[in-house]
Scaffold this active site. Structure first.
Site, PDB file in Angstrom:
ATOM      1  N   LYS A 202      54.419  26.399   8.724  1.00  0.00           N
ATOM      2  CA  LYS A 202      54.901  27.715   9.132  1.00  0.00           C
ATOM      3  C   LYS A 202      55.923  27.524  10.238  1.00  0.00           C
ATOM      4  O   LYS A 202      55.719  26.689  11.132  1.00  0.00           O
ATOM      5  CB  LYS A 202      53.736  28.580   9.653  1.00  0.00           C
ATOM      6  CG  LYS A 202      54.157  30.004  10.060  1.00  0.00           C
ATOM      7  CD  LYS A 202      52.986  30.736  10.725  1.00  0.00           C
ATOM      8  CE  LYS A 202      53.333  32.195  11.025  1.00  0.00           C
ATOM      9  NZ  LYS A 202      52.312  32.848  11.872  1.00  0.00           N
ATOM     10  N   HIS A 221      43.784  35.091  18.284  1.00  0.00           N
ATOM     11  CA  HIS A 221      43.178  34.720  17.006  1.00  0.00           C
ATOM     12  C   HIS A 221      42.677  33.282  17.068  1.00  0.00           C
ATOM     13  O   HIS A 221      43.026  32.525  17.977  1.00  0.00           O
ATOM     14  CB  HIS A 221      44.199  34.851  15.870  1.00  0.00           C
ATOM     15  CG  HIS A 221      45.323  33.859  15.960  1.00  0.00           C
ATOM     16  ND1 HIS A 221      46.324  33.951  16.898  1.00  0.00           N
ATOM     17  CD2 HIS A 221      45.598  32.733  15.234  1.00  0.00           C
ATOM     18  CE1 HIS A 221      47.169  32.947  16.763  1.00  0.00           C
ATOM     19  NE2 HIS A 221      46.746  32.185  15.769  1.00  0.00           N
ATOM     20  N   ASP A 223      42.648  29.952  14.278  1.00  0.00           N
ATOM     21  CA  ASP A 223      43.303  29.566  13.024  1.00  0.00           C
ATOM     22  C   ASP A 223      42.265  29.433  11.923  1.00  0.00           C
ATOM     23  O   ASP A 223      41.197  28.854  12.138  1.00  0.00           O
ATOM     24  CB  ASP A 223      44.038  28.233  13.187  1.00  0.00           C
ATOM     25  CG  ASP A 223      45.246  28.340  14.104  1.00  0.00           C
ATOM     26  OD1 ASP A 223      45.680  29.476  14.388  1.00  0.00           O
ATOM     27  OD2 ASP A 223      45.756  27.287  14.538  1.00  0.00           O
ATOM     28  N   HIS A 277      43.366  31.684  20.775  1.00  0.00           N
ATOM     29  CA  HIS A 277      44.669  31.552  21.430  1.00  0.00           C
ATOM     30  C   HIS A 277      45.598  32.686  21.007  1.00  0.00           C
ATOM     31  O   HIS A 277      45.298  33.432  20.072  1.00  0.00           O
ATOM     32  CB  HIS A 277      45.293  30.187  21.099  1.00  0.00           C
ATOM     33  CG  HIS A 277      45.521  29.960  19.630  1.00  0.00           C
ATOM     34  ND1 HIS A 277      44.500  29.707  18.732  1.00  0.00           N
ATOM     35  CD2 HIS A 277      46.660  29.960  18.879  1.00  0.00           C
ATOM     36  CE1 HIS A 277      44.993  29.554  17.515  1.00  0.00           C
ATOM     37  NE2 HIS A 277      46.302  29.713  17.585  1.00  0.00           N
TER      38      HIS A 277
END
Length: 335
Positions: A202, A221, A223, A277
């Site tokens: 990404k 969020h 991962d 994070h």
């Protein structure tokens, strides 16, 4: 076009010092209010070429249990390979809008691949100050080159060169994590996807923001990957949640930032922690990052490793197909 691109919005409000309402986070999330000022988190830094293998293993195990993130130096990926990856990604986002839209994620796609802006269900209509490009770089059977930019011309070569050097880092990370849990060195990777493990690249593009105190690039969020290997540009922006507070994470030049993701937390039955994070944005500078998410294939089932559960340690997580996990995560549905 799915929504207005943040890059275009940023250009239109550049001199106004105002922010469209949909980008203003609630006060409980605004970085200007919630960030601990004057203190950066010194997350663990691990030298991958340390000849003491046990020391490296212990450091990775400790960081994964207590931090959920760390940085690795001397990872043996040539600086030129990283610099080239960064240069071609930056050039893609500097193309005219109509050239980027050629790679836009199809509206009906069940995959995240492609150029886009919205990724997950937005809470109260609040948006992140970021555009992105997703595409798979490994394994060859999963690659769709329709999402790989043809301009700049060296884009494919740069990504393939970086990927080639990434394999060694991936193998060593999984081996150390596996041994840290008391498993055989090969076992954790096998239960995360084995040879079919997907490397999903990404590129996050965070243009200058007139009010970085009010906005977030990506809200808080964890991962959903197994492991995330991230290359940032020189503009700071990563924050981690520690002891109930948000802190800036200082980068080590030429290091790789490693995040433990949800699938490793699940496989370890909670012994390793997925890091919570978020990302902030900058008023003058464009921040760009290149995470590679190491993910199980969509139909692969992931659950707590059988060797890590017993009567005293019952499973803390459900076993489910990764595609189902990802769908629930992106749509904010309880797992």
């Amino acid at each position: 076009m799915e929504v207005g691109r943040v890059q275009d919005i940023a250009s239109s409000v550049f001199f106004s010092n105002t922010l469209p309402a949909e980008f203003i986070r609630p006060e409980t999330e605004q970085p200007g209010i919630t960030t601990v000022k004057g203190h950066t988190l010194a997350v663990p830094v691990i030298d991958f070429t340390n000849p003491d293998d046990d020391s490296v293993l212990r450091a990775i195990d400790d960081a994964s249990r207590n931090w959920g993130m760390f940085q690795i130096v001397n990872h043996q990926i040539p600086n030129e390979a990283i610099t080239h990856l960064q240069a071609v990604g930056k050039k893609f986002f500097e193309l005219p809008p109509e050239e980027k839209e050629v790679y836009a994620k199809p509206p009906d796609s069940k995959s995240v691949e492609g150029y886009g802006t919205k990724l997950q269900k937005e809470i109260d209509g609040k948006k992140g100050w970021v555009d992105h490009l997703f595409h798979i770089i490994w394994p060859p059977s999963a690659i769709n080159y329709n999402f790989w930019p043809k301009n700049p011309h060296s884009y494919r070569a740069a990504n393939e060169e970086y990927r080639k050097h990434l394999h060694g880092v991936v193998e060593k990370l999984f081996r150390c994590l596996s041994l840290g849990l008391g498993l055989e060195g090969h076992e954790l990777k096998e239960l995360a996807g084995g040879d079919k493990l997907v490397y999903l690249l990404k590129i996050n593009y965070y243009p200058p923001c007139p009010r970085p105190d009010l906005a977030l690039g990506v809200p808080a969020h964890t991962d959903m990957s197994a492991i995330t290997i991230l290359v940032p540009n020189e503009v700071q922006g990563l924050q981690a949640f520690r002891d109930g507070k948000w802190y800036d994470v200082s980068y080590i030049p030429n290091a790789l930032v490693i995040h433990i993701g949800d699938q490793i937390e699940i496989l370890s039955n909670g012994k390793y922690k997925s890091v919570f994070h978020r990302t902030t944005v900058n008023k003058e500078k464009t921040r760009i990052s290149w995470p590679v998410f190491l993910e199980p294939p969509p139909e692969f089932e992931v659950g707590p490793h059988p060797k890590l559960i017993d009567e005293e340690n019952p499973p803390k997580y459900k076993t489910k197909k990764y595609s189902e996990y990802a769908y629930c995560k992106l749509n904010k549905i309880p797992q």
